[in-house]
Design a protein around this motif. Structure first.
Motif, PDB file in Angstrom:
ATOM      1  N   ASP A 298       0.862  -1.171   0.000  1.00 39.08           N
ATOM      2  CA  ASP A 298       0.000   0.000   0.000  1.00 39.08           C
ATOM      3  C   ASP A 298       0.905   1.229   0.000  1.00 39.08           C
ATOM      4  O   ASP A 298       1.639   1.461   0.968  1.00 39.08           O
ATOM      5  CB  ASP A 298      -0.891  -0.028   1.239  1.00 39.08           C
ATOM      6  N   VAL A 299       0.867   2.020  -1.066  1.00 39.71           N
ATOM      7  CA  VAL A 299       1.799   3.146  -1.176  1.00 39.71           C
ATOM      8  C   VAL A 299       1.496   4.244  -0.167  1.00 39.71           C
ATOM      9  O   VAL A 299       2.326   5.144   0.028  1.00 39.71           O
ATOM     10  CB  VAL A 299       1.816   3.739  -2.607  1.00 39.71           C
ATOM     11  N   THR A 300       0.329   4.189   0.484  1.00 33.13           N
ATOM     12  CA  THR A 300       0.030   5.185   1.507  1.00 33.13           C
ATOM     13  C   THR A 300       0.456   4.734   2.905  1.00 33.13           C
ATOM     14  O   THR A 300       0.155   5.403   3.896  1.00 33.13           O
ATOM     15  CB  THR A 300      -1.483   5.520   1.538  1.00 33.13           C
ATOM     16  N   ASP A 301       1.188   3.639   2.975  1.00 31.57           N
ATOM     17  CA  ASP A 301       1.702   3.124   4.247  1.00 31.57           C
ATOM     18  C   ASP A 301       3.098   3.714   4.474  1.00 31.57           C
ATOM     19  O   ASP A 301       4.043   3.397   3.746  1.00 31.57           O
ATOM     20  CB  ASP A 301       1.758   1.598   4.203  1.00 31.57           C
ATOM     21  N   ARG A 302       3.228   4.554   5.476  1.00 32.57           N
ATOM     22  CA  ARG A 302       4.490   5.263   5.718  1.00 32.57           C
ATOM     23  C   ARG A 302       5.639   4.300   5.993  1.00 32.57           C
ATOM     24  O   ARG A 302       6.747   4.474   5.477  1.00 32.57           O
ATOM     25  CB  ARG A 302       4.308   6.216   6.895  1.00 32.57           C
ATOM     26  N   ALA A 303       5.384   3.263   6.784  1.00 28.80           N
ATOM     27  CA  ALA A 303       6.443   2.308   7.118  1.00 28.80           C
ATOM     28  C   ALA A 303       6.916   1.555   5.876  1.00 28.80           C
ATOM     29  O   ALA A 303       8.115   1.290   5.713  1.00 28.80           O
ATOM     30  CB  ALA A 303       5.945   1.327   8.179  1.00 28.80           C
ATOM     31  N   GLN A 304       5.983   1.201   5.004  1.00 27.95           N
ATOM     32  CA  GLN A 304       6.357   0.494   3.771  1.00 27.95           C
ATOM     33  C   GLN A 304       7.209   1.386   2.874  1.00 27.95           C
ATOM     34  O   GLN A 304       8.190   0.929   2.272  1.00 27.95           O
ATOM     35  CB  GLN A 304       5.094   0.057   3.019  1.00 27.95           C
TER      36      GLN A 304
ATOM     37  N   GLU B 277      -6.299  11.766   0.182  1.00 29.93           N
ATOM     38  CA  GLU B 277      -6.066  10.602   1.028  1.00 29.93           C
ATOM     39  C   GLU B 277      -5.181   9.553   0.356  1.00 29.93           C
ATOM     40  O   GLU B 277      -4.571   8.728   1.042  1.00 29.93           O
ATOM     41  CB  GLU B 277      -7.408   9.961   1.423  1.00 29.93           C
ATOM     42  N   ASN B 278      -5.098   9.571  -0.954  1.00 34.37           N
ATOM     43  CA  ASN B 278      -4.285   8.600  -1.680  1.00 34.37           C
ATOM     44  C   ASN B 278      -3.026   9.233  -2.267  1.00 34.37           C
ATOM     45  O   ASN B 278      -1.925   8.995  -1.790  1.00 34.37           O
ATOM     46  CB  ASN B 278      -5.128   7.941  -2.778  1.00 34.37           C
ATOM     47  N   ASP B 279      -3.177  10.068  -3.290  1.00 32.44           N
ATOM     48  CA  ASP B 279      -2.025  10.614  -4.007  1.00 32.44           C
ATOM     49  C   ASP B 279      -1.140  11.481  -3.115  1.00 32.44           C
ATOM     50  O   ASP B 279       0.088  11.327  -3.094  1.00 32.44           O
ATOM     51  CB  ASP B 279      -2.499  11.447  -5.202  1.00 32.44           C
ATOM     52  N   VAL B 280      -1.759  12.425  -2.387  1.00 34.08           N
ATOM     53  CA  VAL B 280      -0.964  13.353  -1.583  1.00 34.08           C
ATOM     54  C   VAL B 280      -0.352  12.645  -0.380  1.00 34.08           C
ATOM     55  O   VAL B 280       0.817  12.862  -0.034  1.00 34.08           O
ATOM     56  CB  VAL B 280      -1.820  14.556  -1.136  1.00 34.08           C
ATOM     57  N   LYS B 281      -1.133  11.791   0.259  1.00 32.13           N
ATOM     58  CA  LYS B 281      -0.608  11.042   1.402  1.00 32.13           C
ATOM     59  C   LYS B 281       0.579  10.187   0.991  1.00 32.13           C
ATOM     60  O   LYS B 281       1.627  10.186   1.655  1.00 32.13           O
ATOM     61  CB  LYS B 281      -1.713  10.168   1.983  1.00 32.13           C
ATOM     62  N   ALA B 282       0.438   9.456  -0.129  1.00 27.18           N
ATOM     63  CA  ALA B 282       1.548   8.640  -0.618  1.00 27.18           C
ATOM     64  C   ALA B 282       2.741   9.517  -0.986  1.00 27.18           C
ATOM     65  O   ALA B 282       3.887   9.199  -0.656  1.00 27.18           O
ATOM     66  CB  ALA B 282       1.107   7.817  -1.817  1.00 27.18           C
ATOM     67  N   GLY B 283       2.470  10.631  -1.673  1.00 31.44           N
ATOM     68  CA  GLY B 283       3.556  11.526  -2.055  1.00 31.44           C
ATOM     69  C   GLY B 283       4.335  12.025  -0.860  1.00 31.44           C
ATOM     70  O   GLY B 283       5.575  12.060  -0.865  1.00 31.44           O
ATOM     71  N   LEU B 284       3.623  12.413   0.193  1.00 29.30           N
ATOM     72  CA  LEU B 284       4.285  12.894   1.406  1.00 29.30           C
ATOM     73  C   LEU B 284       5.201  11.830   1.991  1.00 29.30           C
ATOM     74  O   LEU B 284       6.372  12.107   2.299  1.00 29.30           O
ATOM     75  CB  LEU B 284       3.230  13.296   2.439  1.00 29.30           C
ATOM     76  N   TYR B 285       4.709  10.610   2.143  1.00 29.41           N
ATOM     77  CA  TYR B 285       5.495   9.571   2.801  1.00 29.41           C
ATOM     78  C   TYR B 285       6.708   9.166   1.974  1.00 29.41           C
ATOM     79  O   TYR B 285       7.793   8.930   2.526  1.00 29.41           O
ATOM     80  CB  TYR B 285       4.620   8.359   3.087  1.00 29.41           C
ATOM     81  N   TRP B 286       6.562   9.081   0.656  1.00 30.83           N
ATOM     82  CA  TRP B 286       7.697   8.671  -0.175  1.00 30.83           C
ATOM     83  C   TRP B 286       8.728   9.786  -0.305  1.00 30.83           C
ATOM     84  O   TRP B 286       9.939   9.527  -0.336  1.00 30.83           O
ATOM     85  CB  TRP B 286       7.208   8.194  -1.542  1.00 30.83           C
ATOM     86  N   ILE B 287       8.279  11.029  -0.369  1.00 38.37           N
ATOM     87  CA  ILE B 287       9.225  12.144  -0.385  1.00 38.37           C
ATOM     88  C   ILE B 287       9.980  12.202   0.939  1.00 38.37           C
ATOM     89  O   ILE B 287      11.204  12.411   0.969  1.00 38.37           O
ATOM     90  CB  ILE B 287       8.488  13.471  -0.673  1.00 38.37           C
ATOM     91  N   GLN B 288       9.271  12.019   2.040  1.00 38.86           N
ATOM     92  CA  GLN B 288       9.942  11.981   3.339  1.00 38.86           C
ATOM     93  C   GLN B 288      10.983  10.870   3.392  1.00 38.86           C
ATOM     94  O   GLN B 288      12.103  11.072   3.892  1.00 38.86           O
ATOM     95  CB  GLN B 288       8.902  11.785   4.439  1.00 38.86           C
TER      96      GLN B 288
END
Length: 252
Positions: free
Chosen positions: A57-63, A102-113
């Protein structure tokens, strides 16, 4: 950037625009890992292209942190996203309006971080997928246009942090300037806007000029990575009939 033997991670790379980019990267000799939710799609792309795959799940910060840390890509393409729910503004629920956030922006934030804090190797490129709606709006897709613009802002914020910390990582925004048939978002949007005008999907897509199928999109992105003219820019538009345009140049 010479793509041969570069390590690339593409989120949402099992279908649509992401798959077109994966195909173009593989053709240039890159070692690609595709991250997506659907195991069946991942199995198909792995079998056909010989790429590594990770179901997540790309919106999972730990993943996001785990994958970036373990793979350590020199190219990270953030393409995954959910098609927006279409409808007039006064008919959308909050859940429908905020779906892209909830999907694109959340995933973008976690992967950029993850790219900043791991961090990625010096001279890595992070490509953040946006949309032409971030420039002209999209009144039938709720919060989609603002969400895609937020991703563009986030890429610029990340560049400033990379510079301040001496990381040498470049974040660049890729903005398709047309709806693209054969993709979830393109089909949903063209269907909604076409219906409003009383025309079909194909007829509506013709309004954008020459089509840009996913593989052609992938070739444009490969050009962004390999042509020195685009090495330092911040945001680029891509379109079927005009190719690549610079929407925002290198920072001052």
């Amino acid at each position: 950037m010479d793509l041969k033997n570069q390590t690339a991670v593409v989120t949402g790379g099992s279908r649509g625009l992401g798959l077109g980019l994966v195909e173009a990267l593989v053709d240039r000799g890159a070692r690609v890992t595709v991250v997506a939710r659907t195991a069946g799609d991942l199995e198909s792309v792995s079998r056909r292209l010989g790429v590594a795959t990770i179901a997540a799940d790309v919106t999972d910060r730990a993943q996001a942190r785990r994958i970036v840390s373990e793979v350590r890509p020199t190219i990270l393409a953030l393409n995954a996203g959910a098609p927006p729910e279409m409808g007039p503004l006064d008919e959308l629920s909050w859940e429908a309006f905020s779906n892209t956030w909830e999907n694109d922006v959340k995933a973008g934030l976690y992967w950029i971080q993850a790219a900043l804090t791991t961090p990625l190797p010096r001279a890595s490129r992070v490509l953040v997928g946006s949309s032409g709606a971030s420039v002209g709006g999209s009144p039938m897709s709720g919060g989609y246009a603002c969400a895609k613009r937020m991703l563009w802002f986030m890429a610029n914020y990340a560049n400033k942090l990379s510079s301040e910390r001496g990381l040498g990582i470049r974040f660049q925004t890729v903005v398709p300037r047309q709806m693209i048939g054969g993709t979830g978002t393109g089909e949903a949007a063209a269907s909604a806007y076409g219906a409003k005008l009383g025309i079909g999907v194909e007829q509506y897509l013709e309004r954008f000029g020459a089509p840009m199928p996913p593989r052609r999109f992938g070739e444009h992105v490969v050009t962004l990575l390999t042509d020195p003219r685009y090495e330092d820019g911040l945001a680029f538009g891509v379109k079927g009939d005009t190719g690549i345009s610079i929407l925002e140049g290198a920072p001052a």
